[in-house]
Motif scaffolding. Structure first.
Motif, short mmCIF file in Angstrom:
data_model
loop_
_atom_site.label_atom_id
_atom_site.label_comp_id
_atom_site.label_asym_id
_atom_site.label_seq_id
_atom_site.Cartn_x
_atom_site.Cartn_y
_atom_site.Cartn_z
N LYS A 62 0.67 -1.20 0.04
CA LYS A 62 0.07 -0.01 -0.18
C LYS A 62 0.97 1.29 0.10
O LYS A 62 0.62 2.24 -0.75
N LEU A 63 1.80 1.21 0.90
CA LEU A 63 2.80 2.59 1.11
C LEU A 63 3.50 2.62 -0.28
O LEU A 63 3.76 3.68 -0.76
N VAL A 69 3.69 3.60 10.57
CA VAL A 69 3.00 3.37 11.95
C VAL A 69 1.46 3.49 11.76
O VAL A 69 0.73 2.59 12.27
N VAL A 70 0.87 4.32 11.17
CA VAL A 70 -0.57 4.44 11.09
C VAL A 70 -1.08 2.99 10.29
O VAL A 70 -2.00 2.92 10.70
N GLN A 71 -0.46 2.96 9.36
CA GLN A 71 -1.04 2.06 8.22
C GLN A 71 -1.00 0.45 8.99
O GLN A 71 -1.90 -0.26 8.95
N ILE A 102 -1.09 0.05 12.46
CA ILE A 102 -2.11 -0.22 13.57
C ILE A 102 -3.17 -0.41 12.70
O ILE A 102 -4.15 -1.22 13.46
N ASP A 103 -3.66 0.40 11.60
CA ASP A 103 -4.95 -0.12 10.93
C ASP A 103 -4.96 -1.35 10.36
O ASP A 103 -6.26 -2.10 10.36
N ALA A 104 -3.91 -1.97 9.95
CA ALA A 104 -3.82 -3.37 9.25
C ALA A 104 -4.22 -4.51 10.42
O ALA A 104 -4.75 -5.33 10.48
N PHE A 105 -3.77 -4.23 11.64
CA PHE A 105 -3.81 -5.12 12.74
C PHE A 105 -5.35 -5.01 13.29
O PHE A 105 -5.96 -6.00 13.53
N LYS A 106 -6.02 -3.72 13.04
CA LYS A 106 -7.41 -3.53 13.38
C LYS A 106 -8.27 -3.99 12.46
O LYS A 106 -9.44 -3.90 12.57
N ALA A 107 -8.01 -4.46 11.16
CA ALA A 107 -8.84 -4.83 10.13
C ALA A 107 -9.88 -5.90 10.41
O ALA A 107 -9.51 -6.87 11.04
N PHE A 108 -11.29 -5.60 10.15
CA PHE A 108 -12.11 -6.62 10.35
C PHE A 108 -13.37 -6.59 9.38
O PHE A 108 -13.57 -7.82 8.91
N THR A 109 -13.71 -5.81 8.83
CA THR A 109 -15.04 -5.73 7.96
C THR A 109 -14.70 -6.41 6.62
O THR A 109 -15.64 -7.25 6.31
N PRO A 110 -13.52 -6.21 5.88
CA PRO A 110 -13.35 -7.18 4.80
C PRO A 110 -13.25 -8.70 5.05
O PRO A 110 -14.20 -9.41 4.27
N ALA A 111 -12.76 -8.96 6.09
CA ALA A 111 -12.59 -10.49 6.50
C ALA A 111 -14.02 -11.12 6.91
O ALA A 111 -14.49 -12.15 6.57
N PHE A 112 -14.62 -10.22 7.52
CA PHE A 112 -16.13 -10.70 8.03
C PHE A 112 -16.88 -10.87 6.83
O PHE A 112 -17.89 -11.81 6.71
#
Length: 320
Positions: A109-110, A243-245, A247-257
């Motif tokens: 992504k980066l 750093v921001v991305q 943290i966001d990647a660790f918190k990803a939920f909606t796509p997998a769900f």
């Protein structure tokens, strides 16, 4: 002796009102100076203590209990954490899937965001329009609708396989194959490159153009200018985005769900850590255990963030 006592009593009686008046005056001055600011901060303070800090402390307490959302929490000490460490194979599976997702999605992504930012920084016409268009996926990418659309794109009879069939390639059902499903989620993450792209573009605009002109006069190629000028001066922005991305990647939920239907399948190949936490909390009604999982995730994110800051001194270059 009686005279001294009367004198002290009189002094207290006289000085008491003066002390109260002085205290009230001091409080009035402090309120006049800072009161309006705290009033403006009051909605945020209510939200922070009522919706962030308070629930976090309650979650910490629940992580040491057996709580099923119906009966009162039962204190169990470290039992939840011991079970996570020794008797929960799905924890290891979720952690492996999440780490794979973080390691793949964040760098890609980066890199893609930086590539687009460099292209936009060349001064094309309609820059504001293109910047808005490229930022749009970041606004929509976390939504349920986009996850459903992504599931349709990568289905066995989806648009991706239809495009591949034009070249004689028979693609698999990407979302239902355990070897490929995680990569569809990585692709969805990379597609949401707009936010880091905007930040990269702002960083590129801060690099003095005379440095490139001097390098060109010295015969430096475009690649060498990028490697010796752009990247070093852009490292603070790269560090922030990383750093921001992460943290966001660790918190990803909606796509997998959405893509897995809430199961994390096939064969736990899309079982993100947050999805497993959700299953334990609202599927198996083990809220205490889910709270322990949540706090382990907090610790893992803190470790990664601390590691990033500790290693930044070796590759992040600031003005000084």
């Amino acid at each position: 002796m009686h005279s001294v006592t009367r004198t002290a009593t009189t002094a207290i009686a006289v000085d008491g009102p003066r002390t109260v008046v002085k205290a009230k005056g001091r409080l009035a001055r402090l309120w006049a100076a800072n009161g309006p600011g705290y009033m403006f901060l009051l909605p945020w303070l209510i939200g922070f203590f009522g919706l962030t800090l308070g629930p976090a402390l309650v979650s910490l307490y629940l992580s040491f209990t057996n709580f099923d959302l119906i009966r009162s929490p039962e204190w169990t000490g470290m039992a939840n954490y011991v079970r996570i460490a020794n008797a929960d194979p799905k924890f290891a599976a979720a952690m492996s899937v999440t780490l794979t997702y973080v390691v793949l999605s964040v760098p890609f992504k980066l890199a893609f965001a930086l590539l687009v930012a460099i292209a936009l920084n060349r001064g094309i016409n309609g820059l504001t329009f293109y910047r808005a268009i490229f930022y749009l996926p970041s606004l929509l990418g976390g939504s349920v609708a986009i996850a459903v659309l992504w599931r349709q794109l990568f289905a066995g009879d989806g648009l991706v396989n239809a495009a591949l069939s034009q070249f004689g390639i028979e693609g698999p059902s990407w979302i239902s194959h355990p070897n490929y499903s995680i990569y569809t989620l990585v692709a969805l993450s990379v597609w949401q490159f707009g936010s880091p792209m905007i930040i990269f573009l702002a960083g590129l605009r801060q690099i003095p153009t005379d440095m490139y002109e001097a390098a060109s006069l010295d015969g430096a190629s475009k690649f060498r200018q990028f490697y010796k000028i752009t990247l070093p001066l852009l490292t603070p922005v790269i560090f922030f985005n990383a750093v921001v991305q992460t943290i966001d990647a660790f918190k990803a939920f909606t796509p997998a769900f959405i893509i897995s239907g809430g199961t994390g399948g096939p064969i736990n190949s899309t079982l993100f850590y947050t999805l497993y936490l959700y299953q334990e909390a609202f599927g198996n009604f083990r809220m205490g255990y889910a709270s322990a999982l949540a706090w382990i995730l907090v610790v893992i994110i803190a470790i990664f963030t601390a590691f990033s800051f500790l290693t930044s001194r070796y590759w992040v270059h600031y003005d000084d």
